[in-house]
Design an enzyme around this catalytic site. Structure first.
Site, PDB file in Angstrom:
ATOM      1  N   LYS A  79     -31.090 -35.827 -81.131  1.00  0.00           N
ATOM      2  CA  LYS A  79     -29.698 -34.899 -81.972  1.00  0.00           C
ATOM      3  C   LYS A  79     -28.140 -36.801 -81.906  1.00  0.00           C
ATOM      4  O   LYS A  79     -27.127 -36.390 -82.122  1.00  0.00           O
ATOM      5  CB  LYS A  79     -28.854 -34.571 -81.593  1.00  0.00           C
ATOM      6  CG  LYS A  79     -29.989 -32.919 -82.414  1.00  0.00           C
ATOM      7  CD  LYS A  79     -31.402 -33.352 -83.081  1.00  0.00           C
ATOM      8  CE  LYS A  79     -31.183 -33.233 -84.649  1.00  0.00           C
ATOM      9  NZ  LYS A  79     -31.708 -33.722 -85.122  1.00  0.00           N
ATOM     10  N   HIS A 101     -36.925 -40.037 -76.862  1.00  0.00           N
ATOM     11  CA  HIS A 101     -36.372 -39.792 -75.688  1.00  0.00           C
ATOM     12  C   HIS A 101     -35.963 -39.362 -74.330  1.00  0.00           C
ATOM     13  O   HIS A 101     -35.896 -38.409 -74.004  1.00  0.00           O
ATOM     14  CB  HIS A 101     -35.808 -37.863 -76.384  1.00  0.00           C
ATOM     15  CG  HIS A 101     -36.069 -38.041 -77.553  1.00  0.00           C
ATOM     16  ND1 HIS A 101     -34.724 -38.313 -78.759  1.00  0.00           N
ATOM     17  CD2 HIS A 101     -36.235 -37.212 -79.444  1.00  0.00           C
ATOM     18  CE1 HIS A 101     -34.457 -37.872 -80.569  1.00  0.00           C
ATOM     19  NE2 HIS A 101     -35.345 -37.180 -80.858  1.00  0.00           N
ATOM     20  N   SER A 151     -26.067 -29.314 -82.837  1.00  0.00           N
ATOM     21  CA  SER A 151     -26.578 -30.629 -84.406  1.00  0.00           C
ATOM     22  C   SER A 151     -27.912 -29.641 -83.635  1.00  0.00           C
ATOM     23  O   SER A 151     -28.789 -29.699 -84.320  1.00  0.00           O
ATOM     24  CB  SER A 151     -26.690 -32.038 -84.123  1.00  0.00           C
ATOM     25  OG  SER A 151     -26.811 -32.248 -84.816  1.00  0.00           O
TER      26      SER A 151
HETATM   27  S1  PPS Z   1     -32.995 -37.055 -83.816  1.00  0.00           S
HETATM   28  O1  PPS Z   1     -33.910 -35.331 -83.745  1.00  0.00           O
HETATM   29  O2  PPS Z   1     -33.265 -36.057 -82.553  1.00  0.00           O
HETATM   30  O3  PPS Z   1     -33.986 -37.190 -84.043  1.00  0.00           O
HETATM   31  O4  PPS Z   1     -31.746 -36.506 -84.254  1.00  0.00           O
HETATM   32  P1  PPS Z   1     -30.618 -37.958 -84.504  1.00  0.00           P
HETATM   33  O5  PPS Z   1     -31.576 -38.143 -85.815  1.00  0.00           O
HETATM   34  O6  PPS Z   1     -30.505 -38.558 -83.237  1.00  0.00           O
HETATM   35  O7  PPS Z   1     -29.184 -36.590 -85.235  1.00  0.00           O
HETATM   36  C1  PPS Z   1     -29.276 -36.389 -86.134  1.00  0.00           C
HETATM   37  C2  PPS Z   1     -27.797 -36.093 -86.155  1.00  0.00           C
HETATM   38  O8  PPS Z   1     -27.203 -37.866 -86.322  1.00  0.00           O
HETATM   39  C3  PPS Z   1     -26.656 -37.370 -88.023  1.00  0.00           C
HETATM   40  N1  PPS Z   1     -26.524 -38.548 -89.088  1.00  0.00           N
HETATM   41  C4  PPS Z   1     -25.525 -39.124 -88.978  1.00  0.00           C
HETATM   42  N2  PPS Z   1     -23.968 -39.139 -88.671  1.00  0.00           N
HETATM   43  C5  PPS Z   1     -23.366 -39.870 -89.385  1.00  0.00           C
HETATM   44  N3  PPS Z   1     -23.649 -41.468 -89.921  1.00  0.00           N
HETATM   45  C6  PPS Z   1     -25.300 -41.450 -90.345  1.00  0.00           C
HETATM   46  N4  PPS Z   1     -25.463 -42.575 -91.231  1.00  0.00           N
HETATM   47  C7  PPS Z   1     -26.036 -40.640 -90.296  1.00  0.00           C
HETATM   48  N5  PPS Z   1     -27.809 -40.887 -90.016  1.00  0.00           N
HETATM   49  C8  PPS Z   1     -27.834 -39.678 -89.185  1.00  0.00           C
HETATM   50  C9  PPS Z   1     -26.923 -36.407 -88.355  1.00  0.00           C
HETATM   51  O9  PPS Z   1     -26.229 -35.821 -89.862  1.00  0.00           O
HETATM   52  C10 PPS Z   1     -27.705 -35.281 -87.277  1.00  0.00           C
HETATM   53  O10 PPS Z   1     -25.737 -34.861 -86.980  1.00  0.00           O
HETATM   54  P2  PPS Z   1     -25.570 -33.412 -87.144  1.00  0.00           P
HETATM   55  O11 PPS Z   1     -24.224 -33.477 -86.673  1.00  0.00           O
HETATM   56  O12 PPS Z   1     -26.248 -32.190 -87.276  1.00  0.00           O
HETATM   57  O13 PPS Z   1     -25.295 -33.914 -88.425  1.00  0.00           O
END
Ligand code: PPS
Length: 286
Positions: free
Chosen positions: A44, A100, A130
Site C-alpha cells: 500500500k 514486498h 489503506s
Molecule cells: S499493493 O497492494 O501493495 O500493491 O498496493 P499499492 O499499489 O502499493 O498501494 C495502493 C495505494 O496507492 C494508491 N495509488 C495512488 N495514489 C495516488 N496516485 C496514483 N496514481 C495512485 N495509484 C495508486 C491507491 O489508491 C492506494 O492508496 P489508498 O490510500 O488506499 O487510496
C-alpha cells in the site's frame, strides 16, 4: 470466501496458495543483470502506481502500451508469487519486477550493486488505513473485525508481510550497498513530474519533454482510474472482491486523520519515535 493462510517464514508471512516458501528462498540466488529493475514497497505504498510509471517510461509515454494485458502486474509481476521466479530467469531485458519482500530474501547480487532498486516509502499512518481497506477487499486476506482490531495487528506486524518498521529499516540500512533510488509516495503526490524525471534519469531513459509529460499525465490518480489495466479492475474475483472496494481507493495524504482516534495517534507516535530514533527519515503526514 477465505481459504488462504498466513504462513510465517523467516521473518515474513507468506500467503499459502500464492507464495511457496522454498521458491521464495531461491530468489536470493537469482542472477541479476544490470538492466533489471526491482520496485520495493511495503504493501500500500505506491506499488501499482510505480508499475504504471515504469511501463509508460518503457513505452515513451504511450498509454496504449498495456492495453493487450489484463493488468499491469502481468508485465511487472511480483517476484515472490509462485512461478514468477522461473519466468524471470527466462525473461528478456529489461526485467522489471515489484516485491514486498524484506532485504534478506532478495538476490545477493543486488549488494554488489548489480541491477537497480527503487524503494518507495509512504507515511505508515496512511499505509495502515489503506491496508485496512485492502484487507476488506482482498479475498486472500482475512477481513478485519473492525478498524481497531486491524490497528493492533498492524502495530504488532501481524499482517501479510512484516512490520512496516522492519521493512523500511532493513532496506534503508543497506542502501549504500545497493544501486538504489529512495522516493516517497508523498513526493509523488506533491510533484509527480520531478519524481518521474528522477526515475527516468536513474534508469538512463532518454525521453523528451513531451514524452515525460505523457508519463505524468497517464499516471495521475484520475487517469489511472480510467485505465482498467492500471487500476486492477480486471483482477479475478477469487483474488479481489470488487464489490468490497477499489484498489484505487482515495490516493491522498493524511486520510489517517479520518480514522485514528487521538489515543491511537499518540500510541502510534510513541512507537514511531522508539522504532525510528536511529533513522533520519522524515515523512509528510498531511
Ligand atoms: S499493493 O497492494 O501493495 O500493491 O498496493 P499499492 O499499489 O502499493 O498501494 C495502493 C495505494 O496507492 C494508491 N495509488 C495512488 N495514489 C495516488 N496516485 C496514483 N496514481 C495512485 N495509484 C495508486 C491507491 O489508491 C492506494 O492508496 P489508498 O490510500 O488506499 O487510496
Amino acid at each position: 470466501t477465505y481459504n488462504h493462510e498466513l504462513v510465517p517464514h523467516k521473518g515474513f508471512t507468506l500467503i499459502s496458495g500464492i507464495h511457496d516458501p522454498d521458491d521464495v528462498d531461491q530468489i536470493y540466488n537469482l542472477e541479476i543483470r544490470d538492466s533489471d529493475v526491482f520496485v520495493i514497497t511495503y504493501p500500500k505504498s505506491g506499488t501499482i502506481w510505480m508499475q504504471q510509471i515504469l511501463l509508460l517510461l518503457e513505452a515513451d509515454g504511450d498509454e496504449t502500451a498495456t492495453s493487450k494485458f489484463n493488468n499491469n502486474g502481468d508485465l511487472i509481476p511480483w517476484i515472490e508469487i509462485t512461478g514468477s521466479r522461473e519466468a524471470f530467469i527466462k525473461a528478456p531485458s529489461p526485467r522489471m519486477r515489484v516485491t514486498h519482500l524484506p532485504y534478506h530474501f532478495m538476490p545477493s547480487a543486488l549488494s554488489q550493486k548489480k541491477g537497480k532498486v527503487i524503494y518507495i516509502a509512504r507515511n505508515p499512518k496512511d499505509v495502515l488505513v489503506s491496508y485496512f481497506y485492502f484487507h476488506k477487499m482482498a479475498s486472500m486476506l482475512e477481513t478485519p473485525k473492525d478498524f481497531n482490531e486491524f490497528f493492533e495487528r498492524f502495530l504488532q506486524g501481524h499482517v501479510f508481510g512484516c512490520s512496516w518498521f522492519e521493512h523500511i529499516k532493513t532496506w534503508y540500512s543497506h542502501k549504500d550497498e545497493i544501486n538504489a533510488l529512495f522516493i516517497t509516495y508523498e513526493e509523488m503526490i506533491q510533484d509527480l513530474r520531478s519524481v518521474v524525471d528522477r526515475i527516468s534519469l536513474f534508469l538512463g531513459k532518454q525521453l523528451n519533454d513531451e514524452q515525460l509529460a505523457n508519463v505524468v499525465k497517464h499516471s495521475t490518480f484520475t487517469n489511472m482510474c480510467k485505465i482498467p489495466q492500471a487500476s486492477y479492475e480486471q483482477v479475478p474475483e477469487e483474488l479481489l472482491n470488487h464489490r468490497q472496494g477499489r484498489f484505487m481507493r482515495k490516493g491522498t495524504i493524511g486520510d489517517w486523520k479520518n480514522h485514528f482516534t487521538v489515543a491511537q495517534n499518540e500510541r502510534f507516535d510513541e512507537l514511531f519515535q522508539k522504532e525510528m530514533k536511529d533513522f533520519p527519515l522524515s515523512f509528510i503526514w498531511d
